[in-house]
Design a protein around this motif. Structure first.
Motif, PDB file in Angstrom:
ATOM      1  N   GLY A  99      -4.727  -1.815 -55.400  1.00  0.00           N
ATOM      2  CA  GLY A  99      -5.190  -2.127 -56.741  1.00  0.00           C
ATOM      3  C   GLY A  99      -4.344  -1.469 -57.805  1.00  0.00           C
ATOM      4  O   GLY A  99      -3.999  -2.084 -58.828  1.00  0.00           O
ATOM      5  N   THR A 100      -3.992  -0.219 -57.577  1.00  0.00           N
ATOM      6  CA  THR A 100      -3.189   0.520 -58.547  1.00  0.00           C
ATOM      7  C   THR A 100      -1.803  -0.083 -58.701  1.00  0.00           C
ATOM      8  O   THR A 100      -1.329  -0.318 -59.819  1.00  0.00           O
ATOM      9  N   LYS A 160      -1.746  -3.375 -60.488  1.00  0.00           N
ATOM     10  CA  LYS A 160      -1.949  -3.189 -61.923  1.00  0.00           C
ATOM     11  C   LYS A 160      -0.637  -2.841 -62.622  1.00  0.00           C
ATOM     12  O   LYS A 160      -0.437  -3.171 -63.801  1.00  0.00           O
ATOM     13  N   LEU A 217      -9.195  -8.363 -57.215  1.00  0.00           N
ATOM     14  CA  LEU A 217      -7.919  -8.093 -57.878  1.00  0.00           C
ATOM     15  C   LEU A 217      -7.197  -9.359 -58.328  1.00  0.00           C
ATOM     16  O   LEU A 217      -6.145  -9.277 -58.977  1.00  0.00           O
ATOM     17  N   CYS A 249      -8.273   1.600 -59.604  1.00  0.00           N
ATOM     18  CA  CYS A 249      -6.895   1.193 -59.909  1.00  0.00           C
ATOM     19  C   CYS A 249      -6.110   2.251 -60.687  1.00  0.00           C
ATOM     20  O   CYS A 249      -5.157   1.919 -61.403  1.00  0.00           O
TER      21      CYS A 249
END
Length: 300
Positions: free
Chosen positions: A120-121, A124, A143, A250
């Protein structure tokens, strides 16, 4: 300017899926050192089958770094009921990360967070570049957006269900970023959080379609049937906890750059690795050099 295309791989999901695909028949593929390799070989095959279709310029494989995370700190029962990994799988966790590194693939993981959070991070941070997430876990559907795509593993190699945000909205009737509210209401037996007792996926989806968020659901209690009001009032505390557990985090303190994730093909390290670890089934994959217009990944 070369267009970037990133493949984010849920290493844990692929490793477990690969193990249990072959375990029932006892195909553990022990090497000369007595170490089983079925899950590792399956992971590499799943990964490159997807990469052959996606043709990413960059690849990162994300991992859990231990069973204790901020979620287990918040909720003792989170994943607590899961049995210990089978004896034939346990030695393959470290071997899997060694394998991906040997195949010139970038590994990522941070203690106290799950692979999902790392995915998720990074997704992003990609700032609009095409990003493909390869997993077997529906949680990652939250996501989806205009540049994130999720490929869910299906039975067999080379089989996925490919989601973009439009397909998700068509199937679920909500936006992807609302999916963790649905999970909060219905709970997740595999992860060990109950959600609201007596509310399943069908009702959870209906409520989020109508009220938008869990806070919206709680604010609209007076419009609901007495039975549903009772369930939600009695389950409010667990609902709020489940929302925190279901949402992908995230903002992991993760070191990641495009340069680290760049993939231009394997090296002799992959060949040495499969020879040293008795993984002859990966020989062809160990000798490809990236992409050509005719034959991506060197497959015939």
């Amino acid at each position: 300017m070369t267009t970037k295309k990133l493949l984010l791989v849920d290493g844990m999901a692929l490793l477990f899926r690969s193990f249990f695909q072959t375990a029932p028949s006892g195909r553990f593929m022990f090497n000369e050192k007595g170490i089983p390799t079925n899950a590792v070989q399956g992971l590499i095959r799943h990964l490159f089958a997807a990469a052959d279709r996606i043709r990413p310029t960059h690849i990162t494989v994300c991992w859990d770094m231990g069973k204790d995370t901020f979620r287990t700190d918040m909720f003792d029962s989170y994943k607590a009921h899961r049995p210990a990994p089978p004896a034939e799988l346990a030695p393959q966790f470290d071997l899997a990360q060694q394998a991906t590194a040997a195949f010139s693939l970038h590994n990522a993981g941070v203690r106290n967070y799950e692979a999902d959070d790392c995915i998720g991070t990074i997704s992003k941070w990609t700032k609009g570049e095409e990003t493909y997430i390869l997993t077997g876990d529906r949680d990652l559907l939250q996501l989806l957006n205009g540049h994130n795509y999720v490929w869910l593993l299906q039975t067999g190699y080379g089989n996925w269900k490919s989601y973009d945000a439009a397909l998700f909205r068509e199937e679920y009737g909500i936006d992807p970023e609302q999916f963790h509210y649905v999970k909060a209401l219905m709970g997740d037996a595999a992860d060990g959080y109950p959600g609201v007792k007596g509310i399943g996926e069908k009702t959870a989806l209906k409520l989020i379609r109508e009220y938008g968020t869990t806070e919206g659901v709680l604010a609209g209690l007076n419009d609901m049937t007495p039975a549903l009001q009772k369930k939600l009032r009695e389950g409010e505390d667990m609902l709020r906890m489940s929302e925190k557990l279901a949402e992908i985090h995230c903002d992991v303190p993760l070191e990641w750059t495009w340069e680290q994730a760049a993939f231009t093909g394997t090296t002799e390290e992959a060949v040495r690795f499969i020879e040293e670890n008795g993984m002859k089934g990966l020989s062809r994959l160990a000798r490809h050099t990236g992409y050509t217009e005719v034959d991506p990944f060197g497959f015939d």
